[in-house]
Design an enzyme around this catalytic site. Structure first.
Site, PDB file in Angstrom:
ATOM      1  N   LYS A  59      19.667  -1.688  40.518  1.00  0.00           N
ATOM      2  CA  LYS A  59      19.783  -1.247  41.905  1.00  0.00           C
ATOM      3  C   LYS A  59      19.750  -2.447  42.860  1.00  0.00           C
ATOM      4  O   LYS A  59      20.638  -3.275  42.818  1.00  0.00           O
ATOM      5  CB  LYS A  59      18.701  -0.206  42.207  1.00  0.00           C
ATOM      6  N   ARG A  69      16.810 -11.711  20.082  1.00  0.00           N
ATOM      7  CA  ARG A  69      16.193 -10.435  20.468  1.00  0.00           C
ATOM      8  C   ARG A  69      14.800 -10.677  21.057  1.00  0.00           C
ATOM      9  O   ARG A  69      14.196  -9.799  21.648  1.00  0.00           O
ATOM     10  CB  ARG A  69      16.137  -9.453  19.280  1.00  0.00           C
ATOM     11  N   TYR A  72      12.075   9.687  39.776  1.00  0.00           N
ATOM     12  CA  TYR A  72      13.393   9.410  39.214  1.00  0.00           C
ATOM     13  C   TYR A  72      13.697  10.428  38.110  1.00  0.00           C
ATOM     14  O   TYR A  72      12.899  10.590  37.192  1.00  0.00           O
ATOM     15  CB  TYR A  72      13.428   7.973  38.685  1.00  0.00           C
ATOM     16  N   ASP A 131       6.812   2.371  39.773  1.00  0.00           N
ATOM     17  CA  ASP A 131       8.247   2.094  39.801  1.00  0.00           C
ATOM     18  C   ASP A 131       8.571   1.605  41.213  1.00  0.00           C
ATOM     19  O   ASP A 131       8.499   2.364  42.170  1.00  0.00           O
ATOM     20  CB  ASP A 131       9.023   3.381  39.451  1.00  0.00           C
TER      21      ASP A 131
END
Ligand SMILES: *Cc1c(COP(=O)(O)O)cnc(C)c1O
Length: 412
Positions: free
Chosen positions: A218, A58, A115, A193
């Site tokens: 993306k 993790r 977004y 972003d």
């Protein structure tokens, strides 16, 4: 056990870097590609503070080092080994980590068009009493300055300015450099972003941004087959906090997703080149359709693309974006039924949300109730892929015609 190769010299072109970087050291019999490490834990007896010590998956995975350094290098951090990008299980997980850089009660300025997943999350956090937000038109630098000043005079100084350019889905272009400087004058952190532009076109850290976030889902991964995110910073203290957040909140990606994303990134430059060229060509053709076919009133779409001289942000885009203007464009065909008819009539374009894959996608954004009312009902967002542009054009053209005759029939 192989060692990760040192990152190649930073003077390589990004198109070379995505191919050459993030590979194991070139030792006899070592693999050319980074193996996928399916393990949750690592042999270890040393204290967890030991440099390079792997503890539990993790926290880190050997398969992440290469792509994390590569992405940091693309985003122009000064030392990708010291502050590699941090991969997250999704773009939203990376966004969540960035939002946690400010305390409970913080005031965050956000673009009015951003977004929609970010918008919904922020609304939830406001409802939960965790933060305060102000939505601003980030194309208007004066409005942003006023919001920063108002925050101070009303006792709620702005802690973070969230930026996105071009914005999703309105493709507005912001003066990133000016806004970042302004935010810093008011002691606010800046997050950009950079999903739409990609680091090949725009590098916000080089404009002074504190943190860049990505939906790797993306363009970076590029094949619509993986959900992944990233946060990148050049600041060691912020890096440590983002990394701790990932470990503590648990937004670590799976090893296979990271492998797929790196495989996708190998062709990032090629894909972007073709997608952006296709988008630019389609935008021009759609615009000339507007000029020529005014009699075909129903199907005459208003085109938005930062690469078009007619786009109000075009001149600004030529200063912040390099080598292209992205591969998303929008068409406003005037109404929801007409937009739905166009989507219905398309045969090659895939009607689906998301963007940045090799295949061309289209959707009417207002089908989402969370999309703000300032986004026109008839707005179609087109994510232009790498197909042959003539096939994309032929299909678009026939769908616009079909939608026009449908409407004529209905009306008549
Ligand atoms: C898709 C997207 C996100 C969210 O990323 P996920 O990988 O879906 O979590 C964030 N920002 C932008 C601009 C996006 O397009």
């Amino acid at each position: 056990m192989y060692e990760s190769a040192p990152a190649p010299a930073p003077n390589l072109h990004p198109a070379t870097l995505v191919v050459a970087a993030a590979r194991p050291a070139p030792e006899e019999n070592s693999p050319v590609n980074t193996p996928v490490h399916f393990t949750s834990t690592f042999h270890g007896t040393q204290p967890d503070s030991t440099p390079g010590q792997r503890v539990y998956a993790r926290m880190s995975n050997p398969g992440f080092d290469g792509p994390e350094q590569l992405l940091a290098q693309l985003e122009q951090v000064s030392d990708p080994v010291v502050t590699p990008a941090l991969l997250f299980g999704s773009g939203m997980a990376a966004i969540t980590a960035a939002l946690h850089l400010v305390p409970v009660g913080a005031h965050i300025l956000v673009p009015r068009h951003a977004y929609q997943g970010l918008g919904s999350l922020l609304d939830q956090l406001v409802d939960d009493g965790r933060i305060r937000i102000t939505r601003v038109d980030i194309t208007d630098t004066h409005t942003v300055r006023k919001a920063l000043v108002d925050g101070e005079t009303t006792g709620h100084p702005v802690d973070m300015v969230w930026l996105e350019s071009p914005t999703n889905p309105m493709l507005e272009v912001a003066d990133l450099a000016a806004l970042i400087e302004l935010a810093h004058q008011h002691r606010a952190l800046t997050v950009v972003d950079n999903t739409f532009a990609t680091p090949l076109v725009q590098t916000p850290l080089s404009l002074g941004a504190d943190v860049v976030v990505h939906s790797v889902t993306k363009y970076l991964a590029g094949h619509s087959d993986v959900v992944l995110g990233a946060a990148v910073t050049d600041d060691e203290a912020l890096h440590a906090r983002l990394q701790a957040h990932r470990t503590q909140f648990g937004g670590i990606p799976g090893p296979m997703e990271v492998f797929l994303a790196l495989r996708g990134m190998r062709t990032l430059a090629l894909r972007m080149e073709r997608s952006m060229a296709n988008a630019a060509e389609l935008a021009l053709r759609l615009e000339s359709l507007q000029a020529v076919e005014t009699s075909e009133a129903l199907a005459v779409p208003a085109v938005r693309y930062p690469g078009l001289a007619s786009h109000e942000g075009h001149r600004l885009a030529t200063t912040t974006m390099h080598g292209g203007f992205g591969a998303v464009l929008t068409l406003d065909v005037g109404s929801a039924p007409r937009a739905d008819a166009v989507v219905h009539a398309l045969q090659l374009w895939t009607p689906a949300t998301s963007l940045g894959g090799v295949e061309s996608l289209v959707e009417r954004r207002r089908r989402f109730s969370s999309e703000p009312a300032t986004v026109p009902e008839g707005l179609l967002r087109l994510s232009v892929g790498i197909e042959h542009v003539e096939d994309l054009w032929t299909d678009l053209r026939q769908a616009l015609r079909a939608a026009t005759s449908d409407q004529t029939t209905t009306v008549g």
